[in-house]
Motif scaffolding. Structure first.
Motif, short mmCIF file in Angstrom:
data_model
loop_
_atom_site.label_atom_id
_atom_site.label_comp_id
_atom_site.label_asym_id
_atom_site.label_seq_id
_atom_site.Cartn_x
_atom_site.Cartn_y
_atom_site.Cartn_z
N TRP A 124 0.83 -1.21 0.00
CA TRP A 124 0.00 0.00 0.00
C TRP A 124 0.86 1.25 0.00
O TRP A 124 0.53 2.24 -0.67
CB TRP A 124 -0.94 0.00 1.20
CG TRP A 124 -1.98 1.08 1.11
CD1 TRP A 124 -3.19 1.02 0.49
CD2 TRP A 124 -1.88 2.41 1.67
NE1 TRP A 124 -3.86 2.22 0.62
CE2 TRP A 124 -3.08 3.09 1.33
CE3 TRP A 124 -0.91 3.07 2.40
CZ2 TRP A 124 -3.33 4.41 1.72
CZ3 TRP A 124 -1.14 4.40 2.78
CH2 TRP A 124 -2.34 5.05 2.44
N ALA A 167 -8.71 4.38 2.55
CA ALA A 167 -8.16 3.03 2.59
C ALA A 167 -8.78 2.22 3.72
O ALA A 167 -9.08 1.03 3.56
CB ALA A 167 -6.65 3.09 2.75
N THR A 374 -6.52 0.88 -3.18
CA THR A 374 -6.63 0.07 -1.97
C THR A 374 -7.47 -1.17 -2.23
O THR A 374 -7.17 -2.27 -1.72
CB THR A 374 -7.24 0.88 -0.82
OG1 THR A 374 -6.44 2.04 -0.56
CG2 THR A 374 -7.33 0.04 0.46
#
Length: 435
Positions: A124, A167, A374
């Motif tokens: 991420w 996210a 995400t």
């Protein structure tokens, strides 16, 4: 400006403190007793992984040069070409990357596999945070949010809070609700830890906001004047907005529930800090108070949306960071003044709708970018190693299942050495005893 480097060293240490121990304590206290260590470990492991990854490629991607979304990650690989005094700026920005990733963990508390979190963190950071930092902070002509759109973000309303909040929402939806969500009270286990964490976050946030000053090509004398003017503004705005947010949160809480809670005060602190982060250099003190009050009130209402909309955001990352980040980012277009760091008058100061439109577009781009990427990262992990612990492990508690430890080792009878990793480290094997 030798004093500036000393100032930045302190600011960097303050921002690192925001993750460990501040966020770890804040989230840990809000978690249940059987998963508090896991919650805190999610912050600590984020420090280790993201910090090293940032030095390897993150700085190059975010601040190495031009590009709309990110710069070549190998241009300044392992800080090749960065001078040793430049390391201060690198480490300061690394602490931003660290806390952004760590913030997401609150949305999936009590149920995410630790191995899945360890996999999620570096992917991420590479896919979402490093590019977003470039789009927001590098401010080259090509960088999307700061350059092409022209949205202001002094210290991370889009790159940090909207990014992490979105996210958290996506990951919470992908991983599913906790057992008992909406049916039983899933209360914080230790609000004393949460209050302590909130206070440390407030303290650390001065490094976050005040340390985000950026100098141009002016003389040392001009830079000194800018330093004192701008840091004074950001320090005062950060303080006043947070104070106003506490009051705004507690007012809504009292009107809705006839209670003014310690959790509400702690959450109000964070909501105010989140909202003023993008705006602290752009607005005057009246604008800071207004932004803080609005954020405190709206976030207090927004944390209840998870029950109405059916997503389980365990520790209110969405209600505080996503909502608060949007409020602070958009309201720059209303309250910014030409005397501020961006030199732009907002709607209330005769600037028209231009800045407000830029700020809203910048927030929307951050939401879309973080949300889509995400989802890609989360789905990839979900359908490979899996995101969630088993139902039995969730009921037992992740602390023991994932770490072989218990936060509160209280025994009702003698002995009680326990089993597993903790016992192996704490119970000596003596002659005649079974190993």
């Amino acid at each position: 400006m030798d004093g500036y480097y000393a100032f930045m060293l302190v600011a960097t240490a303050f921002v690192l403190m925001m993750t460990v121990p501040a966020l770890a304590l804040f989230y840990g206290g809000m978690s249940r007793s059987k998963s508090v260590l896991n919650m805190m470990m999610m912050s600590y492991i984020a420090v280790a992984i993201v910090g090293i990854l940032y030095v390897a490629v993150g700085w190059s991607m975010g601040f190495g040069g031009g590009g709309t979304f990110f710069h070549d990650p190998f241009d300044l690989f392992w800080l090749d070409g960065v001078t040793t005094d430049g390391y201060i700026g690198v480490m300061f920005q690394a602490t931003f990357a660290i806390i952004t990733v760590a913030l997401i963990s609150g949305a999936v508390a009590d149920r995410m596999k630790f191995a899945a979190w360890v996999a999620f963190v570096p992917i991420w950071a590479l896919v979402c945070y490093f590019p977003m930092a470039h789009m927001v902070f590098s401010c080259t002509d090509d960088s999307l949010i700061c350059g092409r759109i022209g949205a202001q973000d002094y210290a991370g309303g889009t790159a940090v809070h909207i990014n992490a909040g979105m996210a958290g929402l996506v990951l919470a939806v992908l991983i599913g609700k906790r057992i008992g969500f909406g049916k039983e009270a899933l209360r914080p286990h230790n609000l004393t830890l949460t209050m302590l964490g909130a206070g440390l976050l407030w303290m650390g946030w001065y490094g976050f906001n005040v340390g985000s000053i950026v100098f141009g090509g002016a003389t040392d004398e001009e830079n000194t004047a800018q330093f004192f003017s701008e840091t004074g503004r950001t320090f005062a705005n950060t303080t006043l907005a947070t104070m106003a947010a506490i009051l705004g949160w507690l007012l809504i809480e009292y009107l809705m529930h006839r209670k003014a809670t310690s959790l509400g005060a702690a959450s109000g602190i964070v909501a105010g800090l989140v909202a003023i982060t993008p705006a602290c250099g752009a607005v005057d003190i009246e604008g800071a108070v207004a932004i803080g009050a609005v954020a405190g009130a709206v976030c207090a209402w927004a944390v209840g949306l998870k029950y109405r909309l059916g997503y389980d955001d365990s520790l209110d990352v969405v209600g505080v960071h996503l909502v608060g980040g949007i409020i602070g980012t958009v309201l720059i277009g209303v309250f910014s003044t030409s005397e501020g760091a961006g030199g732009i008058d907002g709607l209330l100061y005769g600037g028209g709708l231009g800045s407000l439109g830029d700020q809203a577009l910048g927030a929307l781009v951050a939401i879309a970018f973080s949300g889509v990427l995400t989802a890609v990262v989360g789905l990839a992990i979900k359908y490979t190693i899996g995101l969630r612990v088993s139902e039995e492990d969730e009921v037992e508690g992740i602390d023991f299942v994932a770490h072989g430890e218990s936060a509160y080792d209280i025994h009702t009878s003698g002995g009680g050495g326990g089993t597993g990793v903790l016992a192996a480290r704490t119970v000596p094997v003596t002659e005649g005893a079974s190993a």
